[in-house]
Design a protein around this motif. Structure first.
Motif, PDB file in Angstrom:
ATOM      1  N   GLY A  14       0.751  -1.062   0.023  1.00 30.75           N
ATOM      2  CA  GLY A  14       0.015   0.141   0.112  1.00 30.75           C
ATOM      3  C   GLY A  14       0.685   1.152   0.046  1.00 30.75           C
ATOM      4  O   GLY A  14       0.305   2.222  -0.089  1.00 30.75           O
ATOM      5  N   LYS A  15       2.170   1.127  -0.079  1.00 31.21           N
ATOM      6  CA  LYS A  15       3.113   2.187  -0.024  1.00 31.21           C
ATOM      7  C   LYS A  15       3.478   2.501  -1.339  1.00 31.21           C
ATOM      8  O   LYS A  15       4.242   1.736  -1.964  1.00 31.21           O
ATOM      9  CB  LYS A  15       4.289   2.087   1.203  1.00 31.21           C
ATOM     10  CG  LYS A  15       5.118   3.083   1.367  1.00 31.21           C
ATOM     11  CD  LYS A  15       5.964   2.721   2.358  1.00 31.21           C
ATOM     12  CE  LYS A  15       7.213   3.496   2.287  1.00 31.21           C
ATOM     13  NZ  LYS A  15       8.466   2.842   3.092  1.00 31.21           N
ATOM     14  N   GLU A  16       3.525   3.852  -1.783  1.00 32.50           N
ATOM     15  CA  GLU A  16       3.813   4.088  -3.204  1.00 32.50           C
ATOM     16  C   GLU A  16       5.526   4.193  -3.155  1.00 32.50           C
ATOM     17  O   GLU A  16       5.834   4.996  -2.243  1.00 32.50           O
ATOM     18  CB  GLU A  16       3.335   5.154  -3.924  1.00 32.50           C
ATOM     19  CG  GLU A  16       3.622   5.421  -5.460  1.00 32.50           C
ATOM     20  CD  GLU A  16       2.739   6.250  -5.880  1.00 32.50           C
ATOM     21  OE1 GLU A  16       2.658   7.805  -5.441  1.00 32.50           O
ATOM     22  OE2 GLU A  16       2.131   5.792  -6.951  1.00 32.50           O
ATOM     23  N   ILE A  17       6.320   3.573  -3.763  1.00 29.56           N
ATOM     24  CA  ILE A  17       7.804   3.795  -3.885  1.00 29.56           C
ATOM     25  C   ILE A  17       8.261   4.409  -5.215  1.00 29.56           C
ATOM     26  O   ILE A  17       8.902   5.247  -5.228  1.00 29.56           O
ATOM     27  CB  ILE A  17       8.421   2.283  -3.688  1.00 29.56           C
ATOM     28  CG1 ILE A  17       7.855   1.617  -2.564  1.00 29.56           C
ATOM     29  CG2 ILE A  17       9.825   2.624  -3.497  1.00 29.56           C
ATOM     30  CD1 ILE A  17       8.109   1.955  -1.301  1.00 29.56           C
ATOM     31  N   LEU A  18       7.636   3.983  -6.207  1.00 30.88           N
ATOM     32  CA  LEU A  18       8.182   4.270  -7.577  1.00 30.88           C
ATOM     33  C   LEU A  18       6.740   5.360  -7.851  1.00 30.88           C
ATOM     34  O   LEU A  18       5.841   5.074  -8.003  1.00 30.88           O
ATOM     35  CB  LEU A  18       8.275   3.320  -8.690  1.00 30.88           C
ATOM     36  CG  LEU A  18       9.350   2.428  -8.297  1.00 30.88           C
ATOM     37  CD1 LEU A  18       9.422   1.568  -9.638  1.00 30.88           C
ATOM     38  CD2 LEU A  18      10.627   3.083  -7.766  1.00 30.88           C
ATOM     39  N   GLY A  35      21.788   7.273  -6.209  1.00 29.02           N
ATOM     40  CA  GLY A  35      20.596   7.977  -5.316  1.00 29.02           C
ATOM     41  C   GLY A  35      20.531   7.245  -3.903  1.00 29.02           C
ATOM     42  O   GLY A  35      21.253   6.387  -3.647  1.00 29.02           O
ATOM     43  N   PRO A  36      20.019   8.349  -3.045  1.00 28.46           N
ATOM     44  CA  PRO A  36      20.382   7.766  -1.674  1.00 28.46           C
ATOM     45  C   PRO A  36      19.687   6.596  -1.196  1.00 28.46           C
ATOM     46  O   PRO A  36      18.649   6.085  -1.940  1.00 28.46           O
ATOM     47  CB  PRO A  36      19.607   9.029  -0.710  1.00 28.46           C
ATOM     48  CG  PRO A  36      18.913   9.900  -1.858  1.00 28.46           C
ATOM     49  CD  PRO A  36      19.786   9.436  -3.146  1.00 28.46           C
ATOM     50  N   ASN A  37      19.884   6.011  -0.230  1.00 29.39           N
ATOM     51  CA  ASN A  37      19.233   4.841   0.351  1.00 29.39           C
ATOM     52  C   ASN A  37      17.855   4.946   0.316  1.00 29.39           C
ATOM     53  O   ASN A  37      17.236   6.049   1.011  1.00 29.39           O
ATOM     54  CB  ASN A  37      19.700   4.258   1.895  1.00 29.39           C
ATOM     55  CG  ASN A  37      21.424   4.106   1.665  1.00 29.39           C
ATOM     56  OD1 ASN A  37      21.952   4.691   2.662  1.00 29.39           O
ATOM     57  ND2 ASN A  37      21.643   3.346   0.941  1.00 29.39           N
ATOM     58  N   GLY A  38      17.082   3.840  -0.005  1.00 29.94           N
ATOM     59  CA  GLY A  38      15.775   3.799   0.280  1.00 29.94           C
ATOM     60  C   GLY A  38      14.964   4.900  -0.768  1.00 29.94           C
ATOM     61  O   GLY A  38      13.575   5.010  -0.803  1.00 29.94           O
ATOM     62  N   SER A  39      15.769   5.294  -1.854  1.00 26.06           N
ATOM     63  CA  SER A  39      15.180   6.170  -2.882  1.00 26.06           C
ATOM     64  C   SER A  39      14.338   5.186  -3.993  1.00 26.06           C
ATOM     65  O   SER A  39      13.498   5.948  -4.395  1.00 26.06           O
ATOM     66  CB  SER A  39      16.104   6.848  -3.624  1.00 26.06           C
ATOM     67  OG  SER A  39      17.070   5.979  -4.256  1.00 26.06           O
ATOM     68  N   GLY A  40      14.485   3.917  -3.966  1.00 28.85           N
ATOM     69  CA  GLY A  40      13.582   3.136  -4.777  1.00 28.85           C
ATOM     70  C   GLY A  40      14.432   2.518  -6.027  1.00 28.85           C
ATOM     71  O   GLY A  40      13.876   1.851  -6.771  1.00 28.85           O
ATOM     72  N   SER A  42      16.501  -0.591  -6.124  1.00 31.11           N
ATOM     73  CA  SER A  42      16.281  -1.922  -6.074  1.00 31.11           C
ATOM     74  C   SER A  42      14.713  -2.106  -6.294  1.00 31.11           C
ATOM     75  O   SER A  42      14.355  -3.081  -7.194  1.00 31.11           O
ATOM     76  CB  SER A  42      16.418  -2.578  -4.622  1.00 31.11           C
ATOM     77  OG  SER A  42      17.787  -2.510  -4.240  1.00 31.11           O
ATOM     78  N   THR A  43      13.610  -1.217  -5.908  1.00 31.17           N
ATOM     79  CA  THR A  43      12.282  -1.520  -6.262  1.00 31.17           C
ATOM     80  C   THR A  43      12.151  -1.342  -7.793  1.00 31.17           C
ATOM     81  O   THR A  43      11.597  -2.302  -8.430  1.00 31.17           O
ATOM     82  CB  THR A  43      11.548  -0.247  -5.474  1.00 31.17           C
ATOM     83  OG1 THR A  43      11.840  -0.622  -4.302  1.00 31.17           O
ATOM     84  CG2 THR A  43      10.105  -0.600  -5.857  1.00 31.17           C
ATOM     85  N   LEU A  44      12.798  -0.405  -8.422  1.00 29.66           N
ATOM     86  CA  LEU A  44      12.657  -0.151  -9.855  1.00 29.66           C
ATOM     87  C   LEU A  44      13.301  -1.502 -10.513  1.00 29.66           C
ATOM     88  O   LEU A  44      12.698  -2.194 -11.523  1.00 29.66           O
ATOM     89  CB  LEU A  44      13.541   0.921 -10.321  1.00 29.66           C
ATOM     90  CG  LEU A  44      13.744   1.049 -11.964  1.00 29.66           C
ATOM     91  CD1 LEU A  44      12.210   1.154 -12.432  1.00 29.66           C
ATOM     92  CD2 LEU A  44      14.576   2.184 -12.073  1.00 29.66           C
TER      93      LEU A  44
HETATM   94  N1  LIG Z   1       8.822  -5.483   1.260  1.00 28.96           N
HETATM   95  C1  LIG Z   1       8.595  -4.024   1.722  1.00 28.96           C
HETATM   96  N2  LIG Z   1       7.764  -3.569   2.497  1.00 28.96           N
HETATM   97  C2  LIG Z   1       7.766  -2.466   2.912  1.00 28.96           C
HETATM   98  N3  LIG Z   1       8.440  -1.338   2.126  1.00 28.96           N
HETATM   99  C3  LIG Z   1       9.449  -1.714   1.491  1.00 28.96           C
HETATM  100  C4  LIG Z   1       9.517  -3.167   1.109  1.00 28.96           C
HETATM  101  N4  LIG Z   1      10.596  -3.167   0.123  1.00 28.96           N
HETATM  102  C5  LIG Z   1      11.051  -1.897   0.072  1.00 28.96           C
HETATM  103  N5  LIG Z   1      10.143  -1.292   0.956  1.00 28.96           N
HETATM  104  C6  LIG Z   1      10.578   0.455   0.837  1.00 28.96           C
HETATM  105  O1  LIG Z   1      10.808   0.746  -0.372  1.00 28.96           O
HETATM  106  C7  LIG Z   1      11.813   1.952  -0.064  1.00 28.96           C
HETATM  107  C8  LIG Z   1      12.568   1.936  -1.366  1.00 28.96           C
HETATM  108  O2  LIG Z   1      13.340   0.562  -1.127  1.00 28.96           O
HETATM  109  P1  LIG Z   1      14.567   0.248  -2.135  1.00 28.96           P
HETATM  110  O3  LIG Z   1      15.328  -1.143  -1.643  1.00 28.96           O
HETATM  111  O4  LIG Z   1      14.017   0.286  -3.578  1.00 28.96           O
HETATM  112  O5  LIG Z   1      15.706   1.289  -1.985  1.00 28.96           O
HETATM  113  P2  LIG Z   1      17.000   1.666  -2.737  1.00 28.96           P
HETATM  114  O6  LIG Z   1      17.215   2.721  -3.440  1.00 28.96           O
HETATM  115  O7  LIG Z   1      17.509   0.186  -3.333  1.00 28.96           O
HETATM  116  O8  LIG Z   1      17.788   1.700  -1.294  1.00 28.96           O
HETATM  117  P3  LIG Z   1      19.529   1.036  -1.161  1.00 28.96           P
HETATM  118  O9  LIG Z   1      20.490   2.110  -1.580  1.00 28.96           O
HETATM  119  O10 LIG Z   1      19.480   1.182   0.520  1.00 28.96           O
HETATM  120  O11 LIG Z   1      19.739  -0.020  -1.488  1.00 28.96           O
HETATM  121  C9  LIG Z   1      12.374   2.036   1.167  1.00 28.96           C
HETATM  122  O12 LIG Z   1      11.694   2.853   1.987  1.00 28.96           O
HETATM  123  C10 LIG Z   1      11.968   0.448   1.713  1.00 28.96           C
HETATM  124  O13 LIG Z   1      11.826   0.390   3.107  1.00 28.96           O
END
Ligand SMILES: Nc1ncnc2c1ncn2[C@@H]1O[C@H](COP(=O)(O)OP(=O)(O)OP(=O)(O)O)[C@@H](O)[C@H]1O
Ligand SMILES: [Mg+2]
Lengths: 253, 482
Positions: A14-18, A35-40, A42-44
């Motif tokens: 339910g949380k929008e990441i991208l 990009g900084p930690n948590g910016s998305g 790995s999600t991408l």
């Molecule tokens: N399974 C999940 N449940 C809840 N939140 C998640 C989940 N996976 C990722 N997130 C959240 O999505 C956001 C983006 O995470 P992501 O792993 O894409 O960051 P990142 O840019 O790859 O960071 P890093 O540089 O630390 O690897 C973070 O706030 C993370 O906590």
């Protein structure tokens, strides 16, 4: 065009990441995403590879002109997408060789090519092992089980070399590598580079970019690409940190 | 919702049980129910000697005094023993020596099961005894074996042609009063396989029995007796299938193995009785007593089992290590999916000096199934220098299934060395995704992981069986993750 991402939105739990990614990658190009930690980042990478936990809520992705988002993860891999995982998964009981032989033959079948027999396969992987200076012993061990951090990363590059993808997405493959391993990984990527494939490098460190020279550098921040440029952007980031991006793009913390 | 159409693990199709067909073969059957008259009639129909009828009756009378046991970790509705047919035989009585006279419908049945009873056409080096419902219908390669003095035939034939051997060994490993289901079997067993390997003979081919339940409402109570005389060796295979039916069918077999000095028996089972449907309707209750007796010095008994079928599997192939320096081995893969239940393991009873035992058990649970390992290692007072190694691993697929391990140790001699290791692991979504990302679809990913997991056991199986076992495993795990 090899990959075209248009206004991609994705959420997890339910949380929008991208929040609207736009990116085009042509054959022969290397793109770095920082990009900084948590910016998305790995999600991408995971969304492109087809991880089901991430839900695409809006946008389109085309790969070789095909709608990527309707393909199963294994079919994306067979079409030529390879993800080197930030955290490679351990699979006890399954040897590296066995896994790769299955993978290669699945991909060859998909492409209408003849499957490798045991001899052909061994010959092929021998040459790839040299490329990434992988030790023989790792081949017969279970996939990633008990590997050191650096060995896991090198194993990802080895698999990439064996599978010869069209588009390789390397998610922080440089993190945790000693200087020799970094050189080996970079060498591997450079040697596999060709006019018909492309690489997306996710990294925090400009030092990797000394070895692999990107055509483009993008900054991902809070789910958006807020700045794109040439390889000099990486240097600028290293010097000034991400603060200057925030000012530059008008996005505030 | 996601606009991707990726195959979720839950979506994987559930393939039908391939052996679930019913053959239209005219059968001669008793009416349902059990009493002394039924036992007598059974013995008469089989033209048995007086002593065997008495043996059956004694077992029956003892059975009446026993209670159905309920200590295992399995649950089922009460079995009505009066609602079972205790004897069903194909009507056209097949001449056991000539395949030409076997009902063609039955030959066809075995062909569909992948078992050729036609000696000429057999490529693999396996002699087969095929048991259809209650009786043995054909034994192949008999003459070849006879030249070496090996006896391999149906149990009924053994009673007729080798009564002394049967009388000498029957019930000496599993007494007719051993347990509830063994007593029932002793009273009403209908047929089964018998093999005797004479002194110093190494059986040149795999001996194999194929069990098939066909008729409805029929219980299958077969008895297997294998004797390896001094210095003999035999490898024996057992396979089983049954049609798909809504009702539960009882299979209560007894297997007795005997090795004399320096003899060895390798007993392999691939059990694929019908498991019931996804909701748990129907399927075989597989309540079996299997025990081997290493009577002689330096003798060895190995049990290898791949258990993929049955609604309920309840069995503990065991070894009594009486001869000094004798060895017992148990290698097991037990797979449960959907509503299946398994409570299986072994008993290693060390009586002689320098006796050794090895237990490798791999339990795989998927769906809503329950899989228990139960194993006993007993070192008696006189068993100097006994050794046991046990390794019990459980693998969970999905999070609605259960795995349990119940090891029992009883050590009465301080020189014993006993090691026990146990692990539980789970196939995670991240492992499957990793393999998907390498171009391997979910089904194949699970097979890859499971086969890797069971490698140690599969390598104990004869070649052709190992291949079949791998195939069965993948079929029974289809649609397994949820
Ligand atoms: N399974 C999940 N449940 C809840 N939140 C998640 C989940 N996976 C990722 N997130 C959240 O999505 C956001 C983006 O995470 P992501 O792993 O894409 O960051 P990142 O840019 O790859 O960071 P890093 O540089 O630390 O690897 C973070 O706030 C993370 O906590
Ligand atoms: Mg990351």
């Amino acid at each position: 065009m090899l990959l075209e991402i248009k206004d991609l939105h994705a959420s997890i739990e339910g949380k929008e990441i991208l929040k609207g990614i736009n990116l085009s990658v042509n054959e022969g190009e290397i793109h770095a995403i920082m990009g900084p930690n948590g910016s998305g980042k790995s999600t991408l990478a995971q969304v492109l590879a087809g991880r089901e936990e991430y839900i695409v809520t809006k946008g389109e992705v085309f790969f070789k002109g095909k709608n990527l988002l309707t393909l199963a993860p294994e079919d994306r891999a067979r079409e030529g997408i390879f993800l080197a995982f930030q955290y490679p998964v351990e699979i006890p009981g399954v040897s590296n060789t066995n896994m790769l032989k299955t993978a290669v033959n699945e991909i060859r079948k998909y492409r209408g090519e003849e499957e490798y027999d045991a001899m052909e396969f061994l010959q092929m992987i021998k040459s790839k092992m040299k490329l990434v200076e992988l030790e023989q012993a790792l081949l017969s061990r279970a996939v990633n089980e008990g590997y050191s951090g650096g060995e896991k990363k090198r194993n990802e590059i080895f698999q990439m070399a064996v599978l010869e993808p069209k588009l390789a997405i390397l998610d922080e493959t440089d993190s945790g590598l000693d200087i020799d391993a970094l050189r080996i990984v970079a060498n591997g990527v450079n040697m596999l580079k060709s006019p018909d494939n492309a690489t997306i490098l996710v990294t925090h460190y400009q030092r990797l970019l000394n070895y692999i020279v990107p055509d483009f550098v993008h900054v991902l921040y809070k789910g958006r690409i807020v700045k794109s440029g040439g390889k000099e952007l990486a240097l600028e980031l290293e010097e000034k940190g991400y603060d200057f991006i925030k000012d530059d793009s008008g996005v505030l913390v | 919702m996601s606009n991707t159409e990726v195959t979720t693990i839950e979506e994987l199709a559930n393939r039908e049980y391939k052996y679930g067909f019913v053959s239209d073969i005219e059968a001669e059957a008793f009416t349902k129910g059990l009493n002394e008259e039924v036992v007598r009639k059974l013995s008469k129909i089989k033209d048995e000697p007086e002593w065997l009828m008495e043996w059956r009756l004694k077992a029956y009378r003892h059975w009446l005094t026993m209670e159905e046991p309920h200590w295992s970790n399995v649950h089922y509705n009460k079995i009505d023993y009066q609602d079972i047919i205790y004897y069903s035989a194909p009507k056209k009585k097949p001449k056991l020596n000539s395949l030409d006279e076997v009902d063609p419908e039955m030959l066809d049945t075995f062909k569909r099961l992948g078992i050729s009873l036609d000696e000429q056409k057999r490529l693999s080096n396996v002699a087969v005894d095929a048991v259809f419902d209650s009786v043995s219908v054909a034994t192949t390669f008999k003459e070849t074996l006879a030249e070496l003095g090996i006896i391999f035939c149906s149990f009924s034939e053994a009673v007729k042609n080798h009564p002394d051997l049967v009388k000498q060994y029957l019930g000496t490993v599993v007494p007719s009063t051993d347990n509830f289901f063994a007593a029932l079997n002793s009273a009403v067993f209908s047929d089964g396989s018998f093999a005797y390997i004479p002194k110093g003979v190494r059986c040149p081919m795999e001996l194999s029995t194929y069990f098939r339940i066909n008729a409805a409402s029929t219980g299958q109570f077969e008895r297997t007796l294998l004797i390896a005389d001094e210095g003999a060796y035999v490898s024996y295979l057992e396979g089983c299938t049954a049609p798909m039916r809504d009702e539960n069918q009882l299979h209560a077999a007894v297997v007795e193995l005997i090795t004399l000095d320096n003899a060895q028996i390798k007993y392999s089972t691939v059990q694929n009785w019908y498991a019931g449907d996804k909701e748990g309707r129907g399927g075989i209750f597989n309540f079996v007593t299997k025990r081997g007796h290493c009577r002689g010095v330096h003798s060895k008994i190995s049990w290898t089992q791949v258990e993929t079928g049955s609604a309920i599997t309840w069995k503990y192939p065991s070894c009594i290590l009486q001869g000094d320096n004798s060895t017992g081995e148990f290698y097991s893969v037990a797979v449960t999916n959907n509503m299946q239940q398994a409570d299986t393991g072994t008993k290693m009873i060390h009586l002689g000096k320098n006796t050794r035992s090895t237990i490798i058990s791999k339990g795989i649970s998927a769906g809503k199934s329950n899989n228990s390992y139960r194993g006993q290692v007993k070192i008696s007072k006189k068993a100097e220098n006994a050794r046991n190694y046990s390794q019990c691993d459980s693998l969970l697929i999905g999070d609605k299934c259960g795995a349990h391990t119940f090891p029992y140790l009883e050590i009465n001699n301080p020189s014993a060395k006993v090691e026990h290791e146990a692990t539980t692991s789970k196939i995670g979504e991240d492992q499957i995704f990793y393999l998907n990302q390498r171009g391997i679809k979910t089904e194949d990913a699970i097979n890859l992981i499971v086969n890797g997991y069971c490698k140690e056991v599969f390598k104990e199986l004869p070649m052709e069986f190992a291949v079949e076992a791998q195939k069965l495993l993948s079929i029974s795990l289809e649609g397994s993750v949820g």
